[in-house]
Design a protein around this motif. Structure first.
Motif, short mmCIF file in Angstrom:
data_model
loop_
_atom_site.label_atom_id
_atom_site.label_comp_id
_atom_site.label_asym_id
_atom_site.label_seq_id
_atom_site.Cartn_x
_atom_site.Cartn_y
_atom_site.Cartn_z
N GLN A 66 56.73 36.68 46.16
CA GLN A 66 55.80 35.60 45.84
C GLN A 66 54.35 36.10 45.85
N GLN A 67 54.01 36.95 46.81
CA GLN A 67 52.66 37.50 46.86
C GLN A 67 52.36 38.32 45.60
N ALA A 68 53.32 39.13 45.19
CA ALA A 68 53.12 39.94 43.98
C ALA A 68 53.02 39.06 42.74
N ARG A 69 53.78 37.99 42.71
CA ARG A 69 53.70 37.06 41.57
C ARG A 69 52.35 36.36 41.52
N GLU A 70 51.81 36.02 42.70
CA GLU A 70 50.50 35.34 42.74
C GLU A 70 49.37 36.24 42.26
N MET A 71 49.54 37.54 42.40
CA MET A 71 48.53 38.49 41.93
C MET A 71 48.44 38.52 40.41
N ARG A 72 49.44 38.00 39.74
CA ARG A 72 49.46 38.03 38.27
C ARG A 72 48.26 37.29 37.69
N ALA A 73 47.87 36.19 38.30
CA ALA A 73 46.74 35.42 37.79
C ALA A 73 45.47 36.27 37.78
N ASP A 118 54.91 43.12 34.96
CA ASP A 118 55.78 41.94 34.93
C ASP A 118 57.24 42.32 34.79
N VAL A 119 57.54 43.25 33.90
CA VAL A 119 58.93 43.67 33.68
C VAL A 119 59.50 44.29 34.95
N TRP A 120 58.72 45.16 35.57
CA TRP A 120 59.16 45.82 36.80
C TRP A 120 59.43 44.81 37.91
N LEU A 121 58.50 43.87 38.08
CA LEU A 121 58.68 42.86 39.13
C LEU A 121 59.86 41.94 38.81
N ASP A 122 60.07 41.62 37.55
CA ASP A 122 61.23 40.79 37.17
C ASP A 122 62.54 41.46 37.55
N GLY A 123 62.61 42.79 37.42
CA GLY A 123 63.81 43.51 37.82
C GLY A 123 64.08 43.39 39.31
N LEU A 124 63.03 43.46 40.10
CA LEU A 124 63.19 43.30 41.55
C LEU A 124 63.51 41.85 41.90
N ALA A 125 62.89 40.92 41.20
CA ALA A 125 63.15 39.50 41.44
C ALA A 125 64.60 39.13 41.17
N TYR A 126 65.20 39.79 40.19
CA TYR A 126 66.61 39.54 39.88
C TYR A 126 67.48 39.81 41.11
N TRP A 127 67.26 40.95 41.76
CA TRP A 127 68.05 41.28 42.94
C TRP A 127 67.76 40.35 44.12
N ILE A 128 66.51 39.99 44.27
CA ILE A 128 66.17 39.06 45.36
C ILE A 128 66.82 37.71 45.08
N GLY A 129 66.81 37.29 43.84
CA GLY A 129 67.45 36.03 43.46
C GLY A 129 68.95 36.03 43.68
#
Length: 178
Positions: free
Chosen positions: A75-82, A111-122
């Motif tokens: 979530q912290q990494a996603r918030e940095m996107r803005a 974004d692509v890299w973080l999405d890959g990690l988010a998949y596993w967390i999900g």
């Protein structure tokens, strides 16, 4: 022989020309300062987000995080996107196209890299994550991201310092520190 009147007219024209050149020089200096600021803010935002994603991935690979901690770091990494996108927008406005395109590319790779990690967390960080070959894609995402950031920094340096052919060794060390 020129008259005093024509000498004054020539002097007035020369004074106006010098003043106009001074304004153009000042405008050019202000443009350079605006670009330098936009580039620096964008590079900082991109590198800070890259470091946060690297920390998340390294912690996931070593199983130093439980699912809740991983979700918080995600979530912290996603918030940095803005912040990244705001600074990329400033680079796009300041131009030229070369650094602007590479800034957008670096943001997209993050974004692509973080999405890959988010998949596993999900998926609840399954045990299959322990297999080394499962990380090949994420490690490739990291490499592509690092290369995109390096391209952005290099293109910014070319715009700001067009006569400087020296390699950006200090930047490369900082970019690859993780």
């Amino acid at each position: 022989m020129p008259s005093i009147r024509s000498s004054r007219a020539i002097g007035a024209v020369t004074t106006r020309s010098v003043a106009a050149m001074g304004r153009r020089g000042q405008d050019s200096l202000e443009d350079l300062k605006a670009r330098r600021t936009a580039y620096a803010l964008c590079a900082t935002a991109v590198i800070v987000r890259r470091d946060a994603i690297t920390e998340l991935m390294d912690s996931m690979r070593s199983w130093d995080l439980d699912l809740e901690q991983a979700t918080q770091k995600l979530q912290q990494a996603r918030e940095m996107r803005a912040d990244v996108m705001r600074t990329v927008g400033a680079v796009v406005v300041e131009g030229p196209a070369s650094p602007a395109g590479s800034a957008e590319s670096a943001a997209q790779h993050l974004d692509v890299w973080l999405d890959g990690l988010a998949y596993w967390i999900g998926r609840g960080m399954p045990d299959t994550m322990r297999e080394p070959d499962q990380w090949r894609g994420r490690l490739e995402d990291k490499t592509l991201t690092d290369e995109a950031i390096e391209r952005f920094v290099t293109r910014c340096r070319r715009v700001l310092h067009p006569d400087d052919d020296r390699p950006a060794r200090a930047w490369r060390r900082m970019l690859r520190r993780r």
